[in-house]
Design a protein around this motif. Structure first.
Motif, PDB file in Angstrom:
ATOM      1  N   LYS A  72       0.839  -1.190   0.000  1.00  0.00           N
ATOM      2  CA  LYS A  72       0.000   0.000   0.000  1.00  0.00           C
ATOM      3  C   LYS A  72       0.877   1.245   0.000  1.00  0.00           C
ATOM      4  O   LYS A  72       2.014   1.215   0.451  1.00  0.00           O
ATOM      5  N   SER A  73       0.349   2.323  -0.484  1.00  0.00           N
ATOM      6  CA  SER A  73       1.137   3.553  -0.530  1.00  0.00           C
ATOM      7  C   SER A  73       1.442   4.030   0.887  1.00  0.00           C
ATOM      8  O   SER A  73       0.574   4.050   1.757  1.00  0.00           O
ATOM      9  N   GLY A  74       2.697   4.348   1.142  1.00  0.00           N
ATOM     10  CA  GLY A  74       3.121   4.824   2.446  1.00  0.00           C
ATOM     11  C   GLY A  74       3.356   3.708   3.455  1.00  0.00           C
ATOM     12  O   GLY A  74       3.617   3.974   4.622  1.00  0.00           O
ATOM     13  N   GLU A  75       3.284   2.444   3.006  1.00  0.00           N
ATOM     14  CA  GLU A  75       3.499   1.327   3.925  1.00  0.00           C
ATOM     15  C   GLU A  75       4.989   1.075   4.119  1.00  0.00           C
ATOM     16  O   GLU A  75       5.782   1.171   3.181  1.00  0.00           O
ATOM     17  N   ASN A  76       5.345   0.763   5.333  1.00  0.00           N
ATOM     18  CA  ASN A  76       6.733   0.477   5.670  1.00  0.00           C
ATOM     19  C   ASN A  76       7.158  -0.838   5.019  1.00  0.00           C
ATOM     20  O   ASN A  76       6.397  -1.808   5.009  1.00  0.00           O
ATOM     21  N   ILE A  77       8.372  -0.891   4.490  1.00  0.00           N
ATOM     22  CA  ILE A  77       8.865  -2.093   3.819  1.00  0.00           C
ATOM     23  C   ILE A  77       9.012  -3.252   4.810  1.00  0.00           C
ATOM     24  O   ILE A  77       8.823  -4.412   4.451  1.00  0.00           O
ATOM     25  N   ASP A  78       9.331  -2.950   6.065  1.00  0.00           N
ATOM     26  CA  ASP A  78       9.463  -4.000   7.072  1.00  0.00           C
ATOM     27  C   ASP A  78       8.127  -4.701   7.303  1.00  0.00           C
ATOM     28  O   ASP A  78       8.075  -5.920   7.470  1.00  0.00           O
ATOM     29  N   ARG A  79       7.071  -3.927   7.301  1.00  0.00           N
ATOM     30  CA  ARG A  79       5.745  -4.506   7.503  1.00  0.00           C
ATOM     31  C   ARG A  79       5.356  -5.400   6.317  1.00  0.00           C
ATOM     32  O   ARG A  79       4.800  -6.487   6.497  1.00  0.00           O
ATOM     33  N   ALA A  80       5.670  -4.958   5.109  1.00  0.00           N
ATOM     34  CA  ALA A  80       5.380  -5.756   3.920  1.00  0.00           C
ATOM     35  C   ALA A  80       6.215  -7.038   3.919  1.00  0.00           C
ATOM     36  O   ALA A  80       5.729  -8.108   3.545  1.00  0.00           O
ATOM     37  N   LEU A  81       7.448  -6.942   4.351  1.00  0.00           N
ATOM     38  CA  LEU A  81       8.317  -8.110   4.436  1.00  0.00           C
ATOM     39  C   LEU A  81       7.778  -9.111   5.454  1.00  0.00           C
ATOM     40  O   LEU A  81       7.816 -10.323   5.236  1.00  0.00           O
ATOM     41  N   LYS A  82       7.255  -8.591   6.548  1.00  0.00           N
ATOM     42  CA  LYS A  82       6.677  -9.451   7.573  1.00  0.00           C
ATOM     43  C   LYS A  82       5.459 -10.185   7.023  1.00  0.00           C
ATOM     44  O   LYS A  82       5.280 -11.380   7.272  1.00  0.00           O
ATOM     45  N   ARG A  83       4.624  -9.509   6.242  1.00  0.00           N
ATOM     46  CA  ARG A  83       3.471 -10.151   5.621  1.00  0.00           C
ATOM     47  C   ARG A  83       3.907 -11.221   4.626  1.00  0.00           C
ATOM     48  O   ARG A  83       3.323 -12.298   4.545  1.00  0.00           O
ATOM     49  N   TYR A  84       4.982 -10.938   3.891  1.00  0.00           N
ATOM     50  CA  TYR A  84       5.502 -11.908   2.927  1.00  0.00           C
ATOM     51  C   TYR A  84       5.981 -13.169   3.641  1.00  0.00           C
ATOM     52  O   TYR A  84       5.673 -14.283   3.230  1.00  0.00           O
ATOM     53  N   LYS A  85       6.722 -12.988   4.724  1.00  0.00           N
ATOM     54  CA  LYS A  85       7.242 -14.133   5.469  1.00  0.00           C
ATOM     55  C   LYS A  85       6.103 -14.976   6.038  1.00  0.00           C
ATOM     56  O   LYS A  85       6.144 -16.206   6.010  1.00  0.00           O
ATOM     57  N   ARG A  86       5.085 -14.319   6.560  1.00  0.00           N
ATOM     58  CA  ARG A  86       3.937 -15.029   7.130  1.00  0.00           C
ATOM     59  C   ARG A  86       3.216 -15.839   6.050  1.00  0.00           C
ATOM     60  O   ARG A  86       2.863 -16.997   6.247  1.00  0.00           O
ATOM     61  N   LYS A  87       3.048 -15.228   4.884  1.00  0.00           N
ATOM     62  CA  LYS A  87       2.375 -15.906   3.785  1.00  0.00           C
ATOM     63  C   LYS A  87       3.225 -17.068   3.274  1.00  0.00           C
ATOM     64  O   LYS A  87       2.708 -18.125   2.929  1.00  0.00           O
ATOM     65  N   PHE A  88       4.533 -16.893   3.272  1.00  0.00           N
ATOM     66  CA  PHE A  88       5.459 -17.943   2.835  1.00  0.00           C
ATOM     67  C   PHE A  88       5.358 -19.159   3.739  1.00  0.00           C
ATOM     68  O   PHE A  88       5.313 -20.298   3.277  1.00  0.00           O
ATOM     69  N   VAL A  89       5.282 -18.939   5.042  1.00  0.00           N
ATOM     70  CA  VAL A  89       5.187 -20.046   5.997  1.00  0.00           C
ATOM     71  C   VAL A  89       3.844 -20.756   5.847  1.00  0.00           C
ATOM     72  O   VAL A  89       3.774 -21.985   5.897  1.00  0.00           O
ATOM     73  N   LYS A  90       2.772 -20.004   5.634  1.00  0.00           N
ATOM     74  CA  LYS A  90       1.444 -20.601   5.526  1.00  0.00           C
ATOM     75  C   LYS A  90       1.292 -21.458   4.277  1.00  0.00           C
ATOM     76  O   LYS A  90       0.507 -22.404   4.267  1.00  0.00           O
ATOM     77  N   THR A  91       2.011 -21.154   3.218  1.00  0.00           N
ATOM     78  CA  THR A  91       1.881 -21.925   1.982  1.00  0.00           C
ATOM     79  C   THR A  91       2.695 -23.209   2.025  1.00  0.00           C
ATOM     80  O   THR A  91       2.630 -23.998   1.092  1.00  0.00           O
ATOM     81  N   THR A  92       3.445 -23.442   3.061  1.00  0.00           N
ATOM     82  CA  THR A  92       4.270 -24.638   3.284  1.00  0.00           C
ATOM     83  C   THR A  92       5.276 -24.884   2.161  1.00  0.00           C
ATOM     84  O   THR A  92       5.655 -26.017   1.894  1.00  0.00           O
ATOM     85  N   VAL A  93       5.708 -23.836   1.497  1.00  0.00           N
ATOM     86  CA  VAL A  93       6.707 -23.963   0.445  1.00  0.00           C
ATOM     87  C   VAL A  93       8.016 -24.451   1.053  1.00  0.00           C
ATOM     88  O   VAL A  93       8.703 -25.303   0.483  1.00  0.00           O
ATOM     89  N   LYS A  94       8.336 -23.952   2.212  1.00  0.00           N
ATOM     90  CA  LYS A  94       9.585 -24.320   2.874  1.00  0.00           C
ATOM     91  C   LYS A  94       9.627 -25.819   3.160  1.00  0.00           C
ATOM     92  O   LYS A  94      10.636 -26.475   2.920  1.00  0.00           O
ATOM     93  N   ASN A  95       8.518 -26.368   3.656  1.00  0.00           N
ATOM     94  CA  ASN A  95       8.471 -27.797   3.955  1.00  0.00           C
ATOM     95  C   ASN A  95       8.638 -28.637   2.697  1.00  0.00           C
ATOM     96  O   ASN A  95       9.333 -29.654   2.710  1.00  0.00           O
ATOM     97  N   GLN A  96       8.031 -28.219   1.604  1.00  0.00           N
ATOM     98  CA  GLN A  96       8.150 -28.955   0.353  1.00  0.00           C
ATOM     99  C   GLN A  96       9.585 -28.942  -0.140  1.00  0.00           C
ATOM    100  O   GLN A  96      10.083 -29.961  -0.633  1.00  0.00           O
TER     101      GLN A  96
END
Length: 64
Positions: free
Chosen positions: A7-31
């Motif tokens: 989103k406009s004006g969103e902190n990059i750290d917050r977006a990175l945190k959302r990415y990491k959370r989504k990455f863990v939920k998709t179980t890509v790491k386990n695969q």
């Protein structure tokens, strides 16, 4: 491929945190870890049985 809209004006750290959370939920790491090395079916079955025995033992202790 994971897409995280920023989103406009969103902190990059917050977006990175959302990415990491989504990455863990998709179980890509386990695969990826499972594909790293081959596990014989007999060994996988043995591990599954051992885990079931352990969990059953915990449940039996809890019931007593």
């Amino acid at each position: 491929m994971l897409i995280i809209p920023i989103k406009s004006g969103e902190n990059i750290d917050r977006a990175l945190k959302r990415y990491k959370r989504k990455f863990v939920k998709t179980t890509v790491k386990n695969q990826l870890q499972e594909r790293k090395q081959f596990i014989k079916p007999s060994i996988a079955r043995r591990a599954q049985v051992q885990k079931a025995q352990y969990v059953q033992g915990l449940r039996d202790q809890e019931a007593v």
